[in-house]
Design an enzyme around this catalytic site. Sequence first.
Site, PDB file in Angstrom:
ATOM      1  N   SER A   1       0.845  -1.186   0.000  1.00 26.39           N
ATOM      2  CA  SER A   1       0.000   0.000   0.000  1.00 26.39           C
ATOM      3  C   SER A   1       0.881   1.236   0.000  1.00 26.39           C
ATOM      4  O   SER A   1       2.103   1.141   0.067  1.00 26.39           O
ATOM      5  CB  SER A   1      -0.910   0.004   1.222  1.00 26.39           C
ATOM      6  OG  SER A   1      -0.119   0.245   2.375  1.00 26.39           O
ATOM      7  N   LYS A   2       0.215   2.389  -0.071  1.00 24.73           N
ATOM      8  CA  LYS A   2       0.946   3.661  -0.194  1.00 24.73           C
ATOM      9  C   LYS A   2       2.009   3.847   0.875  1.00 24.73           C
ATOM     10  O   LYS A   2       3.063   4.414   0.622  1.00 24.73           O
ATOM     11  CB  LYS A   2      -0.039   4.822  -0.109  1.00 24.73           C
ATOM     12  CG  LYS A   2      -0.680   5.130  -1.429  1.00 24.73           C
ATOM     13  CD  LYS A   2      -1.156   6.575  -1.451  1.00 24.73           C
ATOM     14  CE  LYS A   2      -1.920   6.847  -2.721  1.00 24.73           C
ATOM     15  NZ  LYS A   2      -3.328   7.092  -2.538  1.00 24.73           N
ATOM     16  N   ARG A   3       1.700   3.368   2.081  1.00 24.33           N
ATOM     17  CA  ARG A   3       2.660   3.644   3.151  1.00 24.33           C
ATOM     18  C   ARG A   3       3.987   2.904   2.945  1.00 24.33           C
ATOM     19  O   ARG A   3       4.979   3.210   3.590  1.00 24.33           O
ATOM     20  CB  ARG A   3       2.048   3.349   4.518  1.00 24.33           C
ATOM     21  CG  ARG A   3       1.956   1.921   4.858  1.00 24.33           C
ATOM     22  CD  ARG A   3       1.166   1.662   6.129  1.00 24.33           C
ATOM     23  NE  ARG A   3       0.737   0.288   6.134  1.00 24.33           N
ATOM     24  CZ  ARG A   3       1.531  -0.725   6.407  1.00 24.33           C
ATOM     25  NH1 ARG A   3       2.778  -0.504   6.753  1.00 24.33           N
ATOM     26  NH2 ARG A   3       1.089  -1.958   6.355  1.00 24.33           N
TER      27      ARG A   3
END
Length: 467
Positions: A240-242
């Site tokens: 994911s983005k993180r």
Amino acid sequence: MTIVTRFAPSPTGFLHIGGGRTALFNWLLARRHGGKFLLRIEDTDRARSTQAAVDAILDGLKWLGLDWDGDAISQFERKDRHAAVVEEMLANGSAYRCYCTPEELDAMREAQKAAGQQPRYDGRWRDRDPSEAPAGIAPAIRLKAPREGETVVKDHVQGEVRVQNSQLDDLILLRSDGTPTYLLAVVVDDYDMGVTHVVRGDDHLTNTFRQLQIYNAMGWKAPEFAHIPLIHGPDGAKLSKRHGALGIEAYRDMGFLPETMRNYLLRLGWGHGDAEIIPTEQAIEWFDLEGIGRSPSRLDFAKMENLNGHYIREASDARLVDLTVPFIEQRLGRALTPADKDRLLQSVPGFKPRVKTLVELADGSLYLFANRPLPLDEKAAGLLTADARSQLGALAEAFAASTEWTAAALEQIVREQAERTGLKLGKLAQPLRAALTGSTVSPPIFEVAEILGRVESLARLEDVTKG
Ligand code: GLU
């Protein structure tokens, strides 16, 4: 049989790293067997699809070196064909018109939820006579899915996966506004494009049961399937983005080479014994669906960097110059001159064993193009004590007197001065590096001096000794 594979991205953003891997596997399978690798843009979601995203995906594929056969196909442009297939299904009795209003469907769902059941269409128009159709309501068209038996996916990665047909409801093929649904469009397109192997993320596995029902309803032979586990972040959680960089272009911007990404993405979910370094030509010889692993693989940035270091060492100096120039120009805010590029070319061999990315190469070589007086980083400034500066002054005089300006000749001069003054070589070489590069790390310093040339080197020495 000619193998035909495809990559079918939805153009709602950049080329995702997982998409890049899916494309790579499809490309390798096609190239391995002398088949075709097709590209289909799944742009039916008009609200979310953008031309910028299409361009970003095409750019990403080109950068990765995954060339597709023929023109990219737009799924949206094939909507009439999708609707025509649904007409055929109505005619052969494998589809029917459903006149439920949205309110009715909501009520059905609510009642099922209240009764603790899975919400699903209950098939109320499946066997109703069309003469009962209410006036003024545009129908959706649904698949008359089998209610008995089971649907089985024989998957190259997941093995045999089965679902009871009683678990699947009658999916919508054509919405009441006449637009095809995604499940239908994919099947019709794959069939028309002659796709023999569908390799895609395992998040699509549940769609496959429904897609198989559509193939069966049309009497079409279904392709073979391979559903590959998704990529996870270094911590094992779904990517994911993180986790940082998700788009292929981010890896390009971090200074990775396309061949690194092909090798890395290949190994991320596919294996051949314990081979780690697998150049693309070798991958084309070896690739098979059987080598795809069943468990999600984790991104490992350190491994990716090491691999990139390997491919940087393998790359030709001239190519590295071409690839690094844009990074340098961006940092300098000006175009490099032919003389600058020549200096870079001469310095590349010195960098090869030291850098893992093109960004490191660009940053490391900025000193070649910096305006004088050179900005010194903190460590470099720390090295240039009064004592060191006076040593460099003497060195500069000896350099200036030398008839020869080569790394070997300059090294000899430094060694002689070290011996004469009783200093260790490093005590002279490190301040020299600081003066010539503004940094305490660089390729071998005598090579640096040779590449910088007599005039520039002496001027930089003068900046720190007379300053
Ligand atoms: N468009 C789908 C996606 O981007 C892929 C569909 C498929 O491969 O069948 O996830």
